[in-house]
Design a protein around this motif. Structure first.
Motif, short mmCIF file in Angstrom:
data_model
loop_
_atom_site.label_atom_id
_atom_site.label_comp_id
_atom_site.label_asym_id
_atom_site.label_seq_id
_atom_site.Cartn_x
_atom_site.Cartn_y
_atom_site.Cartn_z
N VAL A 103 -9.50 -6.48 7.61
CA VAL A 103 -8.22 -6.49 8.31
C VAL A 103 -7.38 -5.29 7.86
O VAL A 103 -6.78 -4.58 8.68
CB VAL A 103 -7.47 -7.80 8.06
CG1 VAL A 103 -6.06 -7.73 8.65
CG2 VAL A 103 -8.23 -8.97 8.68
N LEU A 104 -7.36 -5.05 6.55
CA LEU A 104 -6.57 -3.94 6.02
C LEU A 104 -7.12 -2.59 6.45
O LEU A 104 -6.37 -1.63 6.58
CB LEU A 104 -6.53 -4.02 4.49
CG LEU A 104 -5.71 -5.19 3.93
CD1 LEU A 104 -5.90 -5.30 2.43
CD2 LEU A 104 -4.24 -5.02 4.28
N GLU A 105 -8.42 -2.51 6.69
CA GLU A 105 -9.01 -1.25 7.17
C GLU A 105 -8.37 -0.85 8.49
O GLU A 105 -8.05 0.32 8.72
CB GLU A 105 -10.52 -1.41 7.34
CG GLU A 105 -11.21 -0.15 7.83
CD GLU A 105 -12.71 -0.31 7.90
OE1 GLU A 105 -13.27 -0.25 9.02
OE2 GLU A 105 -13.33 -0.51 6.84
N GLY A 106 -8.17 -1.82 9.37
CA GLY A 106 -7.56 -1.52 10.66
C GLY A 106 -6.09 -1.17 10.56
O GLY A 106 -5.57 -0.43 11.39
N LEU A 107 -5.42 -1.71 9.55
CA LEU A 107 -3.99 -1.46 9.40
C LEU A 107 -3.68 -0.17 8.65
O LEU A 107 -2.67 0.48 8.90
CB LEU A 107 -3.33 -2.64 8.67
CG LEU A 107 -3.29 -3.98 9.41
CD1 LEU A 107 -2.75 -5.06 8.50
CD2 LEU A 107 -2.42 -3.87 10.67
N MET A 126 -4.92 -0.20 -3.48
CA MET A 126 -5.05 1.20 -3.90
C MET A 126 -6.30 1.76 -3.25
O MET A 126 -7.29 1.04 -3.06
CB MET A 126 -5.14 1.30 -5.43
CG MET A 126 -3.90 0.78 -6.14
SD MET A 126 -4.06 0.86 -7.94
CE MET A 126 -4.15 2.65 -8.18
N ALA A 127 -6.26 3.05 -2.89
CA ALA A 127 -7.39 3.70 -2.24
C ALA A 127 -8.09 4.60 -3.23
O ALA A 127 -7.46 5.35 -3.96
CB ALA A 127 -6.93 4.51 -1.03
N SER A 128 -9.42 4.54 -3.22
CA SER A 128 -10.21 5.36 -4.14
C SER A 128 -10.11 6.82 -3.78
O SER A 128 -10.25 7.21 -2.62
CB SER A 128 -11.67 4.92 -4.09
OG SER A 128 -12.48 5.81 -4.82
N ASN A 158 -6.28 2.30 7.72
CA ASN A 158 -7.27 3.36 7.90
C ASN A 158 -7.99 3.71 6.60
O ASN A 158 -8.50 4.81 6.45
CB ASN A 158 -6.63 4.63 8.49
CG ASN A 158 -5.99 4.36 9.82
OD1 ASN A 158 -6.56 3.68 10.66
ND2 ASN A 158 -4.80 4.87 10.02
N VAL A 159 -8.03 2.78 5.66
CA VAL A 159 -8.78 2.97 4.42
C VAL A 159 -10.05 2.13 4.52
O VAL A 159 -9.99 0.92 4.73
CB VAL A 159 -7.97 2.54 3.18
CG1 VAL A 159 -8.79 2.74 1.91
CG2 VAL A 159 -6.68 3.33 3.10
N HIS A 160 -11.23 2.78 4.40
CA HIS A 160 -12.49 2.04 4.45
C HIS A 160 -12.49 0.87 3.49
O HIS A 160 -11.93 0.95 2.39
CB HIS A 160 -13.65 2.96 4.09
CG HIS A 160 -14.18 3.74 5.25
ND1 HIS A 160 -14.56 3.16 6.43
CD2 HIS A 160 -14.40 5.07 5.39
CE1 HIS A 160 -15.00 4.10 7.25
NE2 HIS A 160 -14.88 5.27 6.65
N SER A 161 -13.14 -0.21 3.86
CA SER A 161 -13.25 -1.37 2.98
C SER A 161 -13.83 -0.97 1.64
O SER A 161 -13.36 -1.42 0.58
CB SER A 161 -14.14 -2.44 3.63
OG SER A 161 -13.57 -2.91 4.83
N HIS A 214 0.87 -1.19 0.00
CA HIS A 214 0.00 0.00 0.00
C HIS A 214 0.90 1.23 0.00
O HIS A 214 1.44 1.61 1.04
CB HIS A 214 -0.92 0.00 1.21
CG HIS A 214 -1.75 1.24 1.34
ND1 HIS A 214 -1.98 1.87 2.55
CD2 HIS A 214 -2.41 1.96 0.41
CE1 HIS A 214 -2.73 2.93 2.35
NE2 HIS A 214 -3.00 3.00 1.07
N GLY A 215 1.05 1.85 -1.17
CA GLY A 215 1.94 2.99 -1.26
C GLY A 215 3.36 2.57 -0.90
O GLY A 215 3.91 1.63 -1.49
#
Length: 389
Positions: free
Chosen positions: A47-51, A88-90, A53-56, A26-27
């Motif tokens: 799980v990745l949301e908690g790591l 990737m984050a929208s 901070n990107v909403h599912s 992620h980046g």
């Protein structure tokens, strides 16, 4: 990993069976996870949301050139051990504040350059004269502005000014501690500690409660993970800035701030708005954008002075009619980037009265619509539900 950084320890999600090791990029961050082969992609997103901070719903996962959908099983996605996945984050979808935000992890010395050295030689008579002149000015004006001064500690001369000070601006420095000595500033009205490296454990909260005239407190862009219940004792407080920290909750005692008119708690990790906010009877403007809020308390409908409520980029699916019917001064509501559409809002009791107030407030802007964006008048929510890629 690039730069020779040590690899992070894998995050174990389940320990009941043989696991798959997953590497998620992620980046500039790399996350290693241990997950069950029987999981679905949605569980990985959570799980990745908690790591990260990107909403599912704002995550785009790519594996072997294909986009993974939330309902796919690991077997369907052909995810195997040591799989490398890109996250990737929208754009436009909230990424909550966290430890990776530069304002949380970097001090002012990083922002303004390294290697600055202070001479340890005794100050010259000219320097001493300038310092005394500055102290006299502080006392005469009641204002101390030490913004962006590369400070690591608050100069002792500030406390010497004592009751003469009304305004203290220490924003944009490298402060890690804000000491109890602030009690010497008994007439302080405005305190700005924005853009420093303060945590909940390095702020003298009890000392702040002994400032009876404190009306404005800015703690935004720090590393604060918790606001203590003692905040409720700041009885004169009218403005409170808490944005861009690492807050996961606000204490119920915040409702004791009867004079609070403005609060900004955007870009944190808040899951709820405490119902006790309804006791902040003077509240006129509240910003809770860019958090993880799922529910808006109906009790907020008791805020009869509320004019502006900003809730964009959260996880809100419905909205209480009590806010429309009870907040009779409300004229600005922003719910963009949530899971509720403008058509759904129009069906809620009280919308029509709110809409009349909103249009009356912005009537001049409507009259000049030809000069405005082609997208038309902003009604406060998205026209369509946001879908995950």
């Amino acid at each position: 990993m690039a730069g020779g950084d040590p690899e992070p320890e894998p995050v174990a999600v389940d320990t009941a069976e043989e696991k798959l090791k997953l590497v998620v990029k992620h980046g500039q961050q790399t996350h290693q996870l241990m997950m069950s082969p029987g999981c679905i992609v949605k569980e990985l997103m959570e799980v990745l949301e908690g790591l990260t901070n990107v909403h599912s719903r704002g995550q785009k996962l790519i594996y072997k050139g294909k986009i993974l959908t939330s309902d796919m099983s690991f077997e369907e996605a052909k995810i195997t051990n040591n799989a490398k996945i890109m996250l990737m984050a929208s754009a436009g979808v909230h990424q909550g504040a966290g430890g990776n935000h530069y304002t949380l992890g970097q001090s002012a010395s990083h922002r303004y350059g390294r290697g600055l050295q202070r001479s340890v030689a005794a100050p010259s008579p000219v320097a001493l004269g300038q310092e005394k002149a500055r102290q006299r000015m502080w006392v005469q004006t009641g204002i101390v502005s030490l913004r962006d001064s590369n400070l690591q500690v608050v100069p002792g001369a500030v406390w010497v000014a004592g009751p003469a000070l009304r305004v203290l601006d220490l924003g944009g420095n490298s402060l890690r501690i804000f000491p109890p000595a602030v009690t010497a500033l008994t007439n302080l009205q405005r305190l700005r500690l924005s853009h420093n490296s303060l945590t909940e454990n390095t702020i003298a909260w009890e000392a702040l409660t002994r400032l009876p005239n404190l009306m404005a407190l800015a703690l935004d862009h720090n590393q604060i993970g918790l606001i203590p219940s003692i905040i409720g004792q700041l009885s004169s407080l009218k403005r409170l800035a808490l944005s861009h920290n690492a807050l996961s909750s606000l204490p119920p005692e915040i409702g004791q701030l009867k004079n609070l008119e403005w609060i900004d708690a955007a870009h944190n990790r808040l899951g709820i708005i405490p119902p006790s906010m309804a006791e902040c009877v003077s509240l006129a403007e509240a910003n809770f954008s860019a958090n993880f809020i799922c529910h808006v308390p109906a009790a907020l409908g008791r805020l009869t002075n509320l004019k502006i409520l900003l809730l964009s980029n959260n996880a809100i699916k419905n909205f209480p009619s009590e806010v429309f019917t009870g907040c009779t001064e409300l004229f600005t509501l922003s719910l963009h980037g949530n899971q509720i559409t403008i058509d759904q809002l129009r069906e809620i009791e009280g919308w029509e009265e709110y809409d009349e107030r909103r249009r009356a407030k912005y009537s001049k802007r409507l009259e000049l619509q030809a000069l405005a964006s082609s997208s038309g008048f902003d009604e406060g929510a998205d026209a369509h539900l946001w879908h995950n890629w």
